[in-house]
Design a protein around this motif. Structure first.
Motif, PDB file in Angstrom:
ATOM      1  N   UNK A  56       0.810  -1.185   0.119  1.00 18.97           N
ATOM      2  CA  UNK A  56       0.173   0.098   0.104  1.00 18.97           C
ATOM      3  C   UNK A  56       0.954   1.268   0.055  1.00 18.97           C
ATOM      4  N   UNK A  57       2.026   1.099  -0.028  1.00 18.80           N
ATOM      5  CA  UNK A  57       2.953   2.490   0.407  1.00 18.80           C
ATOM      6  C   UNK A  57       3.280   3.122  -1.250  1.00 18.80           C
ATOM      7  N   UNK A  58       2.748   2.386  -2.176  1.00 17.54           N
ATOM      8  CA  UNK A  58       2.621   3.051  -3.389  1.00 17.54           C
ATOM      9  C   UNK A  58       1.291   3.374  -4.291  1.00 17.54           C
ATOM     10  N   UNK A  59       0.341   3.096  -3.505  1.00 20.55           N
ATOM     11  CA  UNK A  59      -1.101   3.247  -3.867  1.00 20.55           C
ATOM     12  C   UNK A  59      -1.589   4.749  -3.118  1.00 20.55           C
ATOM     13  N   UNK A  60      -2.330   5.477  -4.144  1.00 20.00           N
ATOM     14  CA  UNK A  60      -2.582   6.678  -3.859  1.00 20.00           C
ATOM     15  C   UNK A  60      -4.082   6.666  -3.832  1.00 20.00           C
ATOM     16  N   UNK A  61      -4.637   7.566  -2.869  1.00 21.47           N
ATOM     17  CA  UNK A  61      -6.073   7.660  -2.519  1.00 21.47           C
ATOM     18  C   UNK A  61      -7.001   7.622  -3.806  1.00 21.47           C
ATOM     19  N   UNK A  64      -7.966   4.551  -5.650  1.00 24.25           N
ATOM     20  CA  UNK A  64      -8.771   3.364  -4.662  1.00 24.25           C
ATOM     21  C   UNK A  64     -10.437   3.629  -5.208  1.00 24.25           C
ATOM     22  N   UNK A  65     -10.976   2.540  -5.175  1.00 23.32           N
ATOM     23  CA  UNK A  65     -12.290   2.339  -5.534  1.00 23.32           C
ATOM     24  C   UNK A  65     -13.019   2.047  -4.265  1.00 23.32           C
ATOM     25  N   UNK A  66     -13.873   2.775  -3.339  1.00 22.91           N
ATOM     26  CA  UNK A  66     -14.407   2.326  -2.162  1.00 22.91           C
ATOM     27  C   UNK A  66     -15.798   1.625  -2.376  1.00 22.91           C
ATOM     28  N   UNK A  67     -16.379   1.601  -3.829  1.00 23.53           N
ATOM     29  CA  UNK A  67     -17.598   0.937  -3.957  1.00 23.53           C
ATOM     30  C   UNK A  67     -17.523  -0.566  -3.668  1.00 23.53           C
ATOM     31  N   UNK A  68     -16.376  -1.266  -3.940  1.00 22.27           N
ATOM     32  CA  UNK A  68     -16.308  -2.594  -3.419  1.00 22.27           C
ATOM     33  C   UNK A  68     -16.534  -2.872  -1.929  1.00 22.27           C
ATOM     34  N   UNK A  69     -15.957  -1.892  -1.099  1.00 25.79           N
ATOM     35  CA  UNK A  69     -16.041  -2.155   0.265  1.00 25.79           C
ATOM     36  C   UNK A  69     -17.721  -2.063   0.694  1.00 25.79           C
ATOM     37  N   UNK A  70     -18.643  -1.145   0.016  1.00 27.97           N
ATOM     38  CA  UNK A  70     -19.609  -0.977   0.343  1.00 27.97           C
ATOM     39  C   UNK A  70     -20.638  -2.154  -0.002  1.00 27.97           C
ATOM     40  N   UNK A 125      -8.309  -6.224  -3.155  1.00 28.12           N
ATOM     41  CA  UNK A 125      -8.761  -7.057  -1.828  1.00 28.12           C
ATOM     42  C   UNK A 125      -8.252  -6.118  -0.645  1.00 28.12           C
ATOM     43  N   UNK A 126      -7.099  -5.436  -0.569  1.00 28.34           N
ATOM     44  CA  UNK A 126      -6.549  -5.024   0.528  1.00 28.34           C
ATOM     45  C   UNK A 126      -7.532  -3.764   0.882  1.00 28.34           C
ATOM     46  N   UNK A 127      -8.287  -3.247  -0.170  1.00 33.52           N
ATOM     47  CA  UNK A 127      -9.148  -2.321   0.222  1.00 33.52           C
ATOM     48  C   UNK A 127     -10.174  -2.496   1.137  1.00 33.52           C
ATOM     49  N   UNK A 128     -10.872  -3.767   0.933  1.00 32.44           N
ATOM     50  CA  UNK A 128     -11.572  -4.445   1.559  1.00 32.44           C
ATOM     51  C   UNK A 128     -11.037  -4.995   3.081  1.00 32.44           C
ATOM     52  N   UNK A 262     -12.570  -6.085  -9.966  1.00 35.47           N
ATOM     53  CA  UNK A 262     -13.327  -5.861  -8.785  1.00 35.47           C
ATOM     54  C   UNK A 262     -14.391  -6.652  -8.301  1.00 35.47           C
ATOM     55  N   UNK A 263     -15.345  -6.913  -9.384  1.00 37.04           N
ATOM     56  CA  UNK A 263     -16.144  -8.006  -9.190  1.00 37.04           C
ATOM     57  C   UNK A 263     -16.032  -9.254  -8.753  1.00 37.04           C
ATOM     58  N   UNK A 264     -14.877  -9.568  -9.781  1.00 35.04           N
ATOM     59  CA  UNK A 264     -14.343 -11.160  -9.335  1.00 35.04           C
ATOM     60  C   UNK A 264     -13.687 -11.247  -7.992  1.00 35.04           C
ATOM     61  N   UNK A 265     -12.603 -10.111  -7.743  1.00 37.89           N
ATOM     62  CA  UNK A 265     -12.095 -10.283  -6.213  1.00 37.89           C
ATOM     63  C   UNK A 265     -12.977 -10.265  -5.130  1.00 37.89           C
ATOM     64  N   UNK A 266     -14.108  -9.440  -5.100  1.00 40.47           N
ATOM     65  CA  UNK A 266     -14.936  -9.552  -4.312  1.00 40.47           C
ATOM     66  C   UNK A 266     -15.662 -10.927  -4.006  1.00 40.47           C
TER      67      UNK A 266
END
Length: 318
Positions: A56-61, A64-70, A125-128, A262-266
């Motif tokens: 995550x040290x090279x990932x910028x906000x 990120x897509x927060x829809x998968x979390x929801x 995945x790590x966002x979730x 993203x759908x597949x990973x979820x």
């Protein structure tokens, strides 16, 4: 078509082989029971934080897509609530409902998703994962404490205020070896700096060690898990975790317009077997320990089929 070259087979085969080797090591007693806890501490307190922070040290906000979390938690929390209502509100029902909704995203999911879908899939995945423990462990603690308070009130005992319980659970879930390095890595990435190679290289080596050790440890744990006498209840929990949750997460994500990787990973994350944290709840509240242990073992064994099907179906769908 060469079956061995199929991406699903190519990613699942090393995962299940390492679990199988761990199972053999456990059955042959090459790893003593006392050593399992030490290995777990090594994985959770050193190897996982190194991998999560570096990723995550090279990932910028803005990436990120927060829809998968929801989408994920809309389905997971709905299934959790339905499971508790179905079994009745008590400590045992809450623990079993948690087992039916808490995925083994770290020990199994991180390695599997990285093998199958690369860094893009791992970021989803790590966002979730970054809020998975925070949400599920905090909510689980609060609901369990409410169940304990209800039982205590029925017995005429005095209990702590629910807000005190909620704050304690929130702190415990936030200061945890999973969300903490993810959040720290994200914050570091926003500075625009890069990790110096003298730090990056050790983190890379530690992260590389995580996958094989974690998977072997899953196999060892599976070998030491008794299931006799609790198969029926464990089967219901496994069906909830391995089948119902991925279906509900898939429908929830589709309804929110999430498609592609993203759908597949979820769906794959939801199809993972029961996570070990649930047993800690069972142990702490002294309820359904044998059923939870059996469900973890059965769910992991059944994942050979259910997870393979989920990944194959999603590869066909996309």
């Amino acid at each position: 078509m060469n079956i061995a070259a199929h991406p699903v087979v190519a990613s699942l085969t090393p995962v299940f082989l390492l679990i199988g080797l761990g199972y053999l090591a456990g059955r042959m007693h090459w790893i003593r029971d006392e050593a399992v806890k030490d290995l777990s501490n090594l994985v959770f307190l050193l190897l996982i934080p190194a991998l999560l922070f570096r990723t995550m040290s090279s990932v910028h906000f803005e990436e990120l897509d927060w829809r998968p979390v929801g989408a994920y938690f809309l389905a997971a929390l709905t299934l959790l609530a339905v499971s508790i209502v179905w079994r009745g509100f008590n400590r045992g029902s809450v623990v079993m409902a948690l087992a039916g909704t808490f995925s083994n995203m770290v020990m199994l999911g991180i390695t599997l998703v990285e093998l199958a879908y690369g860094k893009a899939g791992l970021v989803t995945l790590l966002t979730v994962v970054s809020v998975h423990a925070l949400i599920m462990l905090t909510l689980g603690s609060i609901v369990l404490e409410l169940a304990v308070a209800r039982e205590a009130r029925l017995g005429g005992e005095r209990t702590p205020h629910v807000l005190e319980t909620a704050w304690s659970a929130f702190k415990g879930a936030l200061i945890h070896p999973i969300p903490l390095p993810i959040i720290s890595g994200l914050l570091f990435a926003q500075t625009g700096l890069e990790l110096p190679s003298v730090i990056d290289k050790p983190l890379q080596l530690l992260g590389s060690a995580f996958g094989p050790i974690a998977l072997v440890l899953v196999g060892v744990t599976l070998a030491l898990t008794p299931m006799r006498g609790y198969l029926r209840q464990a089967l219901w929990v496994s069906a909830s975790k391995n089948v119902f949750l991925p279906v509900m997460v898939g429908l929830s994500a589709w309804a929110l317009g999430i498609t592609g990787l993203p759908l597949t990973v979820l769906v794959v994350a939801a199809a993972l077997p029961v996570g070990a944290n649930v047993f800690l709840f069972a142990q702490r509240y002294e309820v359904a320990e044998q059923v939870t242990t059996a469900a973890m073992g059965l769910s992991t064994a059944l994942a050979l089929v259910t997870l393979s099907f989920a990944m194959t179906f999603m590869s066909w769908l996309n």
